[in-house]
Design an enzyme around this catalytic site. Structure first.
Site, PDB file in Angstrom:
ATOM      1  N   LYS A  55       6.146  22.521 -14.534  1.00  0.00           N
ATOM      2  CA  LYS A  55       5.442  21.424 -14.141  1.00  0.00           C
ATOM      3  C   LYS A  55       5.317  21.372 -12.586  1.00  0.00           C
ATOM      4  CE  LYS A  55       3.642  16.971 -14.820  1.00  0.00           C
ATOM      5  NZ  LYS A  55       3.548  15.681 -15.733  1.00  0.00           N
ATOM      6  N   GLU A  88      -4.858  16.785  -9.670  1.00  0.00           N
ATOM      7  CA  GLU A  88      -5.610  17.170 -10.778  1.00  0.00           C
ATOM      8  C   GLU A  88      -7.146  17.275 -11.023  1.00  0.00           C
ATOM      9  OE1 GLU A  88      -5.066  13.650 -13.611  1.00  0.00           O
ATOM     10  OE2 GLU A  88      -4.501  15.017 -15.164  1.00  0.00           O
ATOM     11  N   HIS A 136      -2.781  17.504 -25.944  1.00  0.00           N
ATOM     12  CA  HIS A 136      -3.177  16.188 -25.472  1.00  0.00           C
ATOM     13  C   HIS A 136      -4.278  15.366 -26.119  1.00  0.00           C
ATOM     14  CE1 HIS A 136       0.603  16.634 -23.798  1.00  0.00           C
ATOM     15  NE2 HIS A 136       0.669  15.365 -23.221  1.00  0.00           N
ATOM     16  N   LYS A 155       1.789  11.343 -10.982  1.00  0.00           N
ATOM     17  CA  LYS A 155       0.879  10.398 -11.803  1.00  0.00           C
ATOM     18  C   LYS A 155       1.719   9.164 -12.133  1.00  0.00           C
ATOM     19  CE  LYS A 155      -1.978  12.374 -14.965  1.00  0.00           C
ATOM     20  NZ  LYS A 155      -2.553  13.413 -15.876  1.00  0.00           N
ATOM     21  N   GLU A 201       6.787  18.567 -25.801  1.00  0.00           N
ATOM     22  CA  GLU A 201       6.329  18.806 -24.389  1.00  0.00           C
ATOM     23  C   GLU A 201       7.074  20.276 -23.991  1.00  0.00           C
ATOM     24  OE1 GLU A 201       3.795  17.300 -22.960  1.00  0.00           O
ATOM     25  OE2 GLU A 201       3.793  15.292 -23.964  1.00  0.00           O
ATOM     26  N   HIS A 204      -3.761  12.364 -28.361  1.00  0.00           N
ATOM     27  CA  HIS A 204      -4.208  11.168 -27.509  1.00  0.00           C
ATOM     28  C   HIS A 204      -5.143  10.414 -28.673  1.00  0.00           C
ATOM     29  CE1 HIS A 204      -3.155  11.646 -23.122  1.00  0.00           C
ATOM     30  NE2 HIS A 204      -2.380  11.202 -23.828  1.00  0.00           N
ATOM     31  N   HIS A 250       4.206   9.676 -28.902  1.00  0.00           N
ATOM     32  CA  HIS A 250       3.557  10.484 -27.825  1.00  0.00           C
ATOM     33  C   HIS A 250       3.528  12.086 -28.349  1.00  0.00           C
ATOM     34  CE1 HIS A 250       1.312  11.919 -24.401  1.00  0.00           C
ATOM     35  NE2 HIS A 250       2.466  12.536 -24.205  1.00  0.00           N
ATOM     36  N   ARG A 267       0.835  -1.209   0.041  1.00  0.00           N
ATOM     37  CA  ARG A 267      -0.092  -0.100  -0.075  1.00  0.00           C
ATOM     38  C   ARG A 267       0.900   1.284   0.109  1.00  0.00           C
ATOM     39  NH1 ARG A 267      -2.887  -2.918   3.737  1.00  0.00           N
ATOM     40  NH2 ARG A 267      -4.543  -4.250   2.781  1.00  0.00           N
ATOM     41  N   ASN A 324      -2.566  19.243 -20.349  1.00  0.00           N
ATOM     42  CA  ASN A 324      -3.120  18.474 -21.207  1.00  0.00           C
ATOM     43  C   ASN A 324      -3.250  19.231 -22.689  1.00  0.00           C
ATOM     44  OD1 ASN A 324      -3.347  16.290 -19.628  1.00  0.00           O
ATOM     45  ND2 ASN A 324      -5.528  17.004 -19.164  1.00  0.00           N
ATOM     46  N   ARG A 355      -3.867  21.796 -13.102  1.00  0.00           N
ATOM     47  CA  ARG A 355      -3.119  20.790 -13.906  1.00  0.00           C
ATOM     48  C   ARG A 355      -3.813  20.509 -15.047  1.00  0.00           C
ATOM     49  NH1 ARG A 355      -0.223  16.290 -10.256  1.00  0.00           N
ATOM     50  NH2 ARG A 355       0.515  15.081 -11.553  1.00  0.00           N
TER      51      ARG A 355
HETATM   52  N1  LIG Z   1       3.332  10.122 -15.384  1.00  0.00           N
HETATM   53  C1  LIG Z   1       3.197  11.322 -16.365  1.00  0.00           C
HETATM   54  O1  LIG Z   1       2.539  12.469 -15.739  1.00  0.00           O
HETATM   55  C2  LIG Z   1       3.438  10.968 -17.587  1.00  0.00           C
HETATM   56  C3  LIG Z   1       3.408  12.181 -18.544  1.00  0.00           C
HETATM   57  C4  LIG Z   1       3.786  11.931 -19.822  1.00  0.00           C
HETATM   58  C5  LIG Z   1       3.996  10.658 -20.378  1.00  0.00           C
HETATM   59  N2  LIG Z   1       3.940   9.706 -19.314  1.00  0.00           N
HETATM   60  C6  LIG Z   1       4.240   8.248 -19.961  1.00  0.00           C
HETATM   61  O2  LIG Z   1       5.624   8.340 -20.414  1.00  0.00           O
HETATM   62  C7  LIG Z   1       5.664   7.268 -21.406  1.00  0.00           C
HETATM   63  C8  LIG Z   1       6.301   7.607 -22.487  1.00  0.00           C
HETATM   64  O3  LIG Z   1       7.780   8.055 -21.958  1.00  0.00           O
HETATM   65  P1  LIG Z   1       9.051   8.141 -23.015  1.00  0.00           P
HETATM   66  O4  LIG Z   1       8.787   9.029 -24.229  1.00  0.00           O
HETATM   67  O5  LIG Z   1      10.268   8.192 -22.088  1.00  0.00           O
HETATM   68  O6  LIG Z   1       8.927   6.414 -23.509  1.00  0.00           O
HETATM   69  P2  LIG Z   1       9.901   5.131 -23.117  1.00  0.00           P
HETATM   70  O7  LIG Z   1       9.980   5.120 -21.487  1.00  0.00           O
HETATM   71  O8  LIG Z   1       9.421   4.175 -23.818  1.00  0.00           O
HETATM   72  O9  LIG Z   1      11.314   5.504 -23.585  1.00  0.00           O
HETATM   73  C9  LIG Z   1      11.380   5.557 -25.022  1.00  0.00           C
HETATM   74  C10 LIG Z   1      12.777   4.898 -25.482  1.00  0.00           C
HETATM   75  O10 LIG Z   1      13.907   5.390 -25.158  1.00  0.00           O
HETATM   76  C11 LIG Z   1      14.685   4.469 -24.480  1.00  0.00           C
HETATM   77  N3  LIG Z   1      15.474   5.412 -23.571  1.00  0.00           N
HETATM   78  C12 LIG Z   1      15.160   6.121 -22.507  1.00  0.00           C
HETATM   79  N4  LIG Z   1      16.103   6.704 -22.090  1.00  0.00           N
HETATM   80  C13 LIG Z   1      16.948   6.152 -22.786  1.00  0.00           C
HETATM   81  C14 LIG Z   1      18.770   6.892 -22.725  1.00  0.00           C
HETATM   82  N5  LIG Z   1      18.947   7.687 -21.901  1.00  0.00           N
HETATM   83  N6  LIG Z   1      19.263   6.083 -23.663  1.00  0.00           N
HETATM   84  C15 LIG Z   1      18.929   5.415 -24.515  1.00  0.00           C
HETATM   85  N7  LIG Z   1      17.623   5.009 -24.745  1.00  0.00           N
HETATM   86  C16 LIG Z   1      16.965   5.476 -23.819  1.00  0.00           C
HETATM   87  C17 LIG Z   1      13.812   3.746 -23.754  1.00  0.00           C
HETATM   88  O11 LIG Z   1      14.210   2.436 -23.455  1.00  0.00           O
HETATM   89  C18 LIG Z   1      12.691   3.440 -24.932  1.00  0.00           C
HETATM   90  O12 LIG Z   1      12.872   2.502 -25.576  1.00  0.00           O
HETATM   91  C19 LIG Z   1       4.194   6.744 -21.823  1.00  0.00           C
HETATM   92  O13 LIG Z   1       3.946   5.514 -21.287  1.00  0.00           O
HETATM   93  C20 LIG Z   1       3.274   8.006 -21.181  1.00  0.00           C
HETATM   94  O14 LIG Z   1       1.909   7.534 -20.811  1.00  0.00           O
HETATM   95  C21 LIG Z   1       3.708   9.878 -18.371  1.00  0.00           C
HETATM   96 ZN   LIG Z   2       2.620  14.594 -22.737  1.00  0.00          ZN
END
Ligand SMILES: NC(=O)c1ccc[n+]([C@@H]2O[C@H](COP(=O)([O-])OP(=O)(O)OC[C@H]3O[C@@H](n4cnc5c(N)ncnc54)[C@H](O)[C@@H]3O)[C@@H](O)[C@H]2O)c1
Ligand SMILES: [Zn+2]
Ligand SMILES: NC(=O)c1ccc[n+]([C@@H]2O[C@H](COP(=O)([O-])OP(=O)(O)OC[C@H]3O[C@@H](n4cnc5c(N)ncnc54)[C@H](O)[C@@H]3O)[C@@H](O)[C@H]2O)c1
Ligand SMILES: [Zn+2]
Lengths: 368, 368
Positions: free
Chosen positions: B229, B239, B250, B143, B185, B254, B267, B121, B247, B243
Site C-alpha cells: 500500500k 488517486e 471493491h 484517505k 484485503e 461495494h 466490507h 484547516r 480498488n 492507486r
Molecule cells: N481510508 C482508507 O483508505 C480506508 C480503506 C479501507 C477501509 N476504510 C474504512 O475503514 C472502515 C472499516 O474499518 P474496520 O474494518 O476497522 O471497522 P471498524 O473500525 O468498525 O472496526 C471493526 C470493529 O472492531 C472493533 N475493534 C477494532 N480494533 C479492535 C481490537 N483491537 N480489539 C477489539 N475490538 C476492536 C471496533 O471497535 C469495531 O467494533 C470503513 O469505514 C471503511 O470505509 C478506509
Molecule cells: Zn477495502
C-alpha cells in the site's frame, strides 16, 4: 476591457479574471480535466439577480447545469447548511471532474469551496464573488470553511479554485454597508502591501458609496487588491509565513466581532477597528509614525467605517478572547503591525498591558 | 523487534512503524513542528483495552493528553459524529501544532483523519490502527472521510498521517469475523502486487483465526501489505492513476455491501465476493488463467470468506448501482482485473453483459 491576474502555485495555479459573468462558460470551458456537469451554489436573492445569466453562459458552453440555493447569512455558514450542498451534489450525480460554481459573497464562497474540497475528496470549484469583500479577499487564496457554533471558520480546508471571475458590474446591487465594510480590506492592502493604492484611496473624494467612488477607482481597487492577495498567497499557499500579514486588523477585529456575537458590527467594520488598534499598538511600541497612523484613521473615517469599539460587551474580555484565538501558538498572541504605509511586520512580542492601554485610548477617541 | 516502512511523498513523508503502542509517545516526540497537546480519539471498548497504555506513553513523552470517545460502528461514521471530535478539539483548545491520535479501526481512523484534515484547516494526525483492516489498509495512504446518508465515504479529504503505528499484539482482542474480513484485503495485495505474499497465504495451514495463523505470518502480512500500500500510494498520492489498483474487488464488493444496506456482509466479505467477480470477469474476457482464478477462490474459502453473492436483494440492481458509483467517469465503470497473480490492469471496457453473466455464474458456484 478585461484583466487577468495569474496566481501561480507549485500545483493548481489559476487565474483571477476581471470580466463579465456572461463570459463564465467560455472562460471555464478550456480548463483541463473538467467534465460537463456544473452545480451553481448561491442564495435566492443573488440567484434571482444573476442566476439566469450564469446558467445561460454555462449552458451555451456545453455544461449541464444544476443549482443549489442556500439560506443567506453568516449564521447559516454551518456544517448543517453544507449538507444541502452535499445533497445537491449527490442528487445531480457530480463526478470528480464536475465543477461547483460559487455565486455569491464570502459566505457562499467559503461553503461552496469547502463542499468542493470534501465532496469525493475534492472536486473543481470556480469562484464568482458578488460582494466586494469576496472579490478582494474571500474568493482568492483557497481558504474555505464553515463555522463551529463556538468559533468562526474553525472547520475548513485549503482548496484552490480553478478560476476566480470578478464582474464589477454586480457590485451595483450590493447593499451600501457591505460595500463600505469591504473597503476596510482594501485599505488593509494599502497598509500591508501597496502604498500607491493607499494614496489613490486618499485622493478619492468619497469612499463610502460605490457610485461616488466611480468605475475607474473600483476597478483599480479590484485589480490591486487581487494582485496583493494573489502575490501573498502564492508565496505561502498553506499559511505558514507571509500569509499572516493578511491578518492585519483581524486579531482584535475578530475578538470584537465575536464578543458582540456578530450582531453589532460586520467583518469589515471589525477589521477597521482592528486596524485602528494595531496601528496604535505599533505607534505605542515605537514601530510606526503617528502621522501615518492618523492618515490611516482619516481614510477609515472617509470610508464611513467605525474607528471606535462598540459598546454592549465587557471590554476586559478582549485580551482573553485574543488568547483563545486559533492562531495563537503556545499562548502568545501574534500581531501584524505597520512599520510604514505599505510595510508591516509580524510579532508575538506585544505586552498585554500595551493592548489594554491602546484599547482604552481608542475609547478616548470617541469625541476627538 | 520493530520494522519501519517509509512512505515517501513529495511533501509529508511519514513512517509506518510495527511496534508496541507503549512506544507511541517516544516515537512521535521527535516529529517536527509538533506541539504538546494530543487528543486521543477512540471508542469506549477499544479505549478500555488500550487507552491507558497509550495515554501513559504520551504523558511520559511530555504531551498533555485528552480523549474523545465516539460510538462504535460504521453507522456512526457521519458528519454528526464528527462534531463530537470538533467539540473536543475546541474544548481542549487544540492548536495547529497539536496532534489527534486515531486509536481504533478504520471507522475511527477515517473520522479522526478527516477531523484533523479540517480542524483549523489541518492539524497533525497519527494513526494507531487496532483492527487488521485498518492496519493493512485504512490507516495508510491519507484517505479520510465520513459517509453521506446515501453513500459511503462521499465526504472526505486527503490528509497524510505523521506516523502510523501498528502493534500486532492488539489484534488478539479483535473479533474473529473482523480478522477474517481483513484477510480479504491481504489476499488483494497478493493478487495486485505481491505474488510471494499470495503463496505464503496458500502455504498457511489456516487463515481463519489469528491464533491459528500464528505471530510470524501475521507479522509478514502486516509488513508486506503495508509495503504494497505504501508503494502504491506514494506513487499516486491523490488517486489519479496507479492507486486505482487498490480498488481490486471493491467495485462489485461495494455495490453488494450497499444493496444489502451494510447489514448482511461486512466490507472484507464484500471485497472477497468482489474479487471472485472480478476474477471471473477477467477469465471470461480471456485476460486471466482459470487455474489462477481457482487458486484465488481456494484462498478466499480457506480464509472463511464468502465466495457467493448473498440473497435478500434484487440482483439486477447491481449493474445500475455500479454505474452510480463515484469512481465512474462519464458513465463508464472501471474494473481492476488480474492478468496473473501479482499483476492487474485497469479497464473501462467491461461489457455490462459480461458482468451480468459472471454475476449469474457466481450463483451457480453455490453448490460446486
Ligand atoms: N481510508 C482508507 O483508505 C480506508 C480503506 C479501507 C477501509 N476504510 C474504512 O475503514 C472502515 C472499516 O474499518 P474496520 O474494518 O476497522 O471497522 P471498524 O473500525 O468498525 O472496526 C471493526 C470493529 O472492531 C472493533 N475493534 C477494532 N480494533 C479492535 C481490537 N483491537 N480489539 C477489539 N475490538 C476492536 C471496533 O471497535 C469495531 O467494533 C470503513 O469505514 C471503511 O470505509 C478506509
Ligand atoms: Zn477495502
Ligand atoms: N476564505 C477567505 O479567505 C475569506 C476571507 C475573508 C472573509 N471570508 C469570509 O467571507 C464571509 C463574508 O463575506 P461577505 O462579506 O461577502 O458576506 P456575505 O457572503 O454574507 O454577503 C453579504 C450580503 O450581501 C449579499 N450580496 C452579496 N453579493 C451581492 C450582490 N452583488 N448584490 C446584492 N447582494 C449581494 C449576500 O447575499 C449577503 O446577504 C465571512 O464568512 C468570512 O469568514 C473568507
Ligand atoms: Zn477579512
Amino acid at each position: 476591457m478585461s484583466s487577468v491576474i495569474p496566481v501561480s502555485l507549485p500545483q493548481n495555479s489559476y487565474d483571477i479574471a476581471i470580466a463579465s459573468i456572461a463570459e463564465l462558460g467560455d472562460r471555464i470551458q478550456p480548463l483541463s480535466k473538467l467534465g460537463k456537469k456544473a452545480l451553481i451554489v448561491s442564495n435566492a436573492a443573488i440567484f434571482k439577480q444573476y442566476g439566469q445569466t450564469v446558467t445561460d453562459s454555462l449552458t451555451q458552453a456545453g455544461f449541464t447545469v444544476s443549482s443549489c440555493l442556500l439560506p443567506a447569512g453568516e449564521r447559516y455558514k454551518t456544517p448543517a447548511t453544507l449538507q444541502k450542498i452535499y445533497d445537491a451534489a449527490l442528487e445531480n450525480r457530480l463526478e470528480r471532474s464536475s465543477v461547483m460554481i460559487a455565486l455569491g459573497g464570502g459566505v457562499i464562497g467559503d461553503m461552496t469551496g469547502f463542499a468542493a474540497a470534501t465532496w469525493l475528496r475534492g472536486i473543481n470549484v470556480v469562484q464568482v464573488p458578488t460582494s466586494l469583500l469576496a472579490m478582494v479577499d474571500a474568493a482568492i487564496g483557497g481558504k474555505t470553511g464553515v463555522n463551529h457554533p463556538r468559533g468562526k471558520n474553525l472547520i475548513g480546508a485549503f482548496h484552490q479554485p480553478r478560476l476566480v471571475l470578478i464582474d464589477p458590474e454586480v457590485l451595483k446591487t450590493l447593499p451600501a454597508r457591505e460595500f463600505r465594510a469591504a473597503i476596510a480590506e482594501v485599505i488593509k492592502y494599502g497598509i500591508i502591501w501597496d502604498a500607491e493604492l493607499f494614496e489613490m484611496l486618499e485622493q478619492a473624494k468619497r469612499l463610502d458609496q460605490i457610485r461616488a467612488v466611480g468605475d475607474e477607482l473600483v476597478r483599480e481597487m479590484l485589480v490591486r487588491s487581487a494582485k496583493a492577495k494573489a502575490h501573498v498567497v502564492s508565496k505561502d499557499e498553506k499559511e505558514s509565513g507571509l500569509r499572516e500579514i493578511l491578518n492585519y486588523g483581524h486579531t482584535i477585529g475578530h475578538a470584537i466581532e465575536s464578543l458582540t456575537n456578530y450582531k453589532v458590527i460586520n467583518h469589515g467594520e471589525g477589521v477597521a477597528i482592528g486596524m485602528m488598534a494595531a496601528g496604535l499598538i505599533a505607534v505605542e511600541m515605537g514601530l510606526w509614525d503617528r502621522a501615518e497612523c492618523d492618515r490611516q484613521k482619516a481614510l477609515i473615517e472617509k470610508a464611513g467605517l467605525p474607528t471606535q469599539i462598540p459598546g454592549g460587551f465587557d471590554r476586559s474580555e478582549i485580551v482573553p478572547t485574543l488568547q483563545a484565538d486559533k492562531k495563537v501558538k503556545d499562548g502568545k498572541v501574534r500581531f501584524v503591525l505597520p512599520r510604514q504605509i505599505g510595510t508591516v511586520i509580524v510579532t508575538d512580542q506585544v505586552a498585554p498591558d500595551t493592548i489594554e492601554k491602546v484599547l482604552n485610548s481608542i475609547d478616548l477617541l470617541r469625541d476627538p
